[in-house]
Structures are given as structure tokens and as C-alpha cells.
Design a protein around this motif. Structure first.
Motif, short mmCIF file in Angstrom:
data_model
loop_
_atom_site.label_atom_id
_atom_site.label_comp_id
_atom_site.label_asym_id
_atom_site.label_seq_id
_atom_site.Cartn_x
_atom_site.Cartn_y
_atom_site.Cartn_z
N MET A 54 -7.66 -61.16 103.50
CA MET A 54 -8.30 -60.44 103.38
C MET A 54 -9.91 -60.18 103.90
N ARG A 55 -10.21 -58.70 103.50
CA ARG A 55 -11.12 -58.25 103.25
C ARG A 55 -12.35 -58.93 102.58
N THR A 56 -13.51 -59.29 102.18
CA THR A 56 -14.18 -59.39 101.31
C THR A 56 -14.23 -59.18 100.00
N ILE A 57 -14.38 -57.51 100.68
CA ILE A 57 -14.37 -55.83 99.42
C ILE A 57 -12.97 -56.14 99.21
N ASP A 58 -11.65 -56.02 99.73
CA ASP A 58 -10.67 -56.25 99.36
C ASP A 58 -9.92 -57.12 97.88
N ALA A 59 -10.39 -58.15 98.14
CA ALA A 59 -10.94 -59.99 97.37
C ALA A 59 -11.46 -58.88 96.56
N ALA A 60 -12.61 -58.74 96.80
CA ALA A 60 -12.89 -58.67 95.22
C ALA A 60 -12.31 -57.79 94.52
N ASP A 61 -11.35 -56.71 95.02
CA ASP A 61 -10.95 -55.54 94.61
C ASP A 61 -9.61 -56.55 93.41
N SER A 62 -9.00 -57.39 94.30
CA SER A 62 -7.96 -58.33 93.50
C SER A 62 -8.31 -59.13 92.91
N ILE A 63 -9.45 -59.85 92.61
CA ILE A 63 -10.23 -60.58 91.37
C ILE A 63 -10.64 -59.48 90.22
N ARG A 64 -10.69 -58.30 90.31
CA ARG A 64 -11.39 -57.96 89.83
C ARG A 64 -10.35 -57.39 88.21
N VAL A 65 -9.12 -56.95 88.71
CA VAL A 65 -7.53 -56.87 88.30
C VAL A 65 -7.40 -57.97 87.67
N LYS A 66 -7.47 -59.47 87.62
CA LYS A 66 -7.49 -59.94 87.38
C LYS A 66 -8.05 -60.59 86.17
N LEU A 67 -9.35 -59.92 86.58
CA LEU A 67 -10.66 -60.87 85.31
C LEU A 67 -10.02 -59.42 83.90
N GLN A 68 -9.76 -58.22 84.43
CA GLN A 68 -8.65 -57.05 83.09
C GLN A 68 -8.38 -58.27 82.35
N LEU A 69 -7.80 -59.23 82.48
CA LEU A 69 -7.17 -59.82 81.19
C LEU A 69 -7.96 -60.91 80.24
N PHE A 70 -9.29 -61.24 81.12
CA PHE A 70 -10.22 -61.66 80.01
C PHE A 70 -11.58 -61.33 79.61
N LEU A 71 -11.87 -60.14 80.83
CA LEU A 71 -13.24 -60.17 81.06
C LEU A 71 -12.89 -57.97 80.42
N LYS A 72 -13.87 -57.86 79.61
CA LYS A 72 -14.41 -56.04 79.74
C LYS A 72 -15.39 -55.95 80.38
#
Length: 275
Positions: A127-145
Motif C-alpha cells: 500500500m501507499r502510506t496514504i492508503d494504509a492510513a485510510d485502512s487503519i482509520r476505518v478499523k479505528l472507527q470501531l473504537f474511537l470517535k
């Protein structure tokens, strides 16, 4: 006595002239065309489209900085602890301390995954770093607001060797650098560096390639090696005059030292004899 001193001074002058002639003779004139960059036509305006085909992606053994932000400051620290700094003896800068603060970061496993708190293992390789950031952000929505994520590659580096002012390994924080930019970081080529035969060594996809570029030709901007890749090595070869001068000086130094010692001894004997 005065005559002897004049003879001694004359011998000293002759010796100085001989030394200058020997060592000065090792330096030859350098043609301006061999040191001027980006030569081409003489048009005052030259337009050329800028194309960057290389897009860096995350690979195994990369070290990533992943900064997480959200409305919950305490929860953010769970993810950002890996970005804390520790002192290491590895020096990727031009400082003389021999050590620097190195962030721990998230190390990418051989299978292209990283391990993050709460999320667990997730694939980021390729992945590009920007795409990896998007993927991590989607997963973190389950735990963070309203989470935000910034991903940076901490070991995007290039090495510069040979006839430059500051040979070193340079870490590139924005993951994008060109040959002129990295040579500027290295203090530019010395007058002895060959600008028409710069070697780039690149390792990618299990193979190593070697290419030679001519910095004096404006066509270098069209080269696929103009934009450097991670872990590229740039080697600046010395001109033949530099090599020949070094070898010749190494041979002549002991000879000149012996001559100076002999002249000095002879002068002392002459002065003692004429007293």
C-alpha cells in the motif's frame, strides 16, 4: 659568511620552486563543459512536463510512524506509544554526535502485516502510506470517535558515496527526492567528481540494477532514475586527474621530505663551517 647564507637561501628557493612544480603539475585544467549541469540548448525558456512514475509503497521491514488522533486523548496514547523516541547509536544524519533519537515505530513483518493495539494484525504491504492510513482509520472507527491517522515511512533513505562534500546516508521524510536534491544535501560534488558518469545502484523485487547517468546533460530529467527510490545508492566517481595526483603525491612525499632534510643539514654544515 654572507655569501654562504645567500647560497643557502638560493638553495631553499630552488627547492620551493621544485616542490611547487612537482605538485602543481599534478593538477590539470578542468573543462567548464565537464562541470556544468544540465547542458542543452540556449533557449531562455524551456517547458517540459513533469512525470513521476515512481510511487513508493510499504514493503517488508519498513518502519512506520502511525500517529492516531481522536476526541479521546487518553485512548490515542494506546496507539501512539510506538512513536516514542529512544536513543540509538545508528546515525543517519550529518551530525558528529554518533547518536540520534530514533522513533520505535511499527515494523512491517515479512508477510506485509503490522500489529496494532485493539486492531491486531492488518495487511499494509504494497500500500501507499496514504492508503494504509485510510485502512487503519476505518478499523479505528470501531473504537474511537472521529479518528484521524497519519502514516509515515521512517526508513526511506538513500546513500551518497564518493566525491561529494558530505557522503552519508540520508533519511527522506516525505518519501520523494531527486538526484539534484540529494546531491544538494550532500554538499554537491567536489571539483574532482565525474558529473558525466554518476552511478545509481538500485535493489528492487529481488534484483539489483546499475545505471550510469550524465548530470551535464539536460536529458537526465527524462530518466526513470531521476526520482530516487528507497535504499538507492549514489556513487560519484573521481576523475582520473584526482587518482593520478593522489598516487603521484603519495610516491613523491617521502622523496621531497628526504630532500628537505638533506638541504637543511647541508645548510647547517655550511653555516658552521663559515663561522
Amino acid at each position: 659568511m654572507n655569501l654562504s647564507r645567500l647560497n643557502f637561501r638560493a638553495l631553499s628557493c630552488i627547492l620551493a620552486i621544485a616542490v611547487f612544480a612537482i605538485f602543481g603539475g599534478t593538477m590539470s585544467c578542468v573543462s567548464p563543459r565537464s562541470i556544468v549541469y544540465f547542458q542543452g540548448d540556449t533557449l531562455s525558456v524551456y517547458n517540459q512536463p513533469v512525470v513521476q512514475s515512481y510511487i513508493p509503497t510499504i514493503q517488508a521491514n519498513d518502519l512506520l510512524s502511525i500517529v492516531v488522533g481522536s476526541l479521546n486523548t487518553e485512548a490515542n496514547e494506546i496507539f501512539n506509544t510506538a512513536n516514542s523516541f529512544t536513543t540509538t547509536s545508528i546515525n543517519y544524519s550529518t551530525t558528529s554526535s554518533g547518536a540520534r533519537l530514533q522513533p520505535l515505530g511499527y515494523l512491517v513483518n515479512p508477510d506485509g502485516t503490522i500489529e496494532m493495539p485493539l486492531i491486531g494484525k492488518m495487511k499494509v504491504g504494497g500500500m501507499r502510506t496514504i492508503d494504509a492510513a485510510d485502512s487503519i482509520r476505518v478499523k479505528l472507527q470501531l473504537f474511537l470517535k472521529e479518528p484521524s491517522v497519519i502514516v509515515r515511512n521512517l526508513n526511506f533513505k538513500v546513500s551518497v558515496l564518493g566525491e561529494v562534500a558530505r557522503p552519508a546516508v540520508y533519511v527522506i521524510p516525505d518519501e520523494k527526492i531527486t538526484i539534484p536534491e540529494v546531491l544538494s544535501l550532500a554538499g554537491d560534488l567536489t571539483i574532482y567528481g565525474r558529473r558525466d558518469n554518476v552511478m545509481i545502484i538500485r535493489e528492487e523485487n529481488g534484483s539489483r540494477s546499475y545505471v550510469r547517468l550524465n548530470l551535464t546533460d539536460r536529458k537526465i530529467f527524462d530518466s526513470p532514475y531521476y526520482y530516487l527510490h528507497k535504499n538507492d545508492v549514489i556513487y560519484i566517481e573521481p576523475i582520473k586527474t584526482r587518482i593520478n595526483a593522489t598516487d603521484r603525491n603519495a610516491q613523491l612525499v617521502p622523496i621531497i621530505t628526504s630532500i628537505v632534510a638533506a638541504i637543511g643539514t647541508l645548510g647547517i654544515l655550511i653555516l658552521n663551517f663559515t663561522k
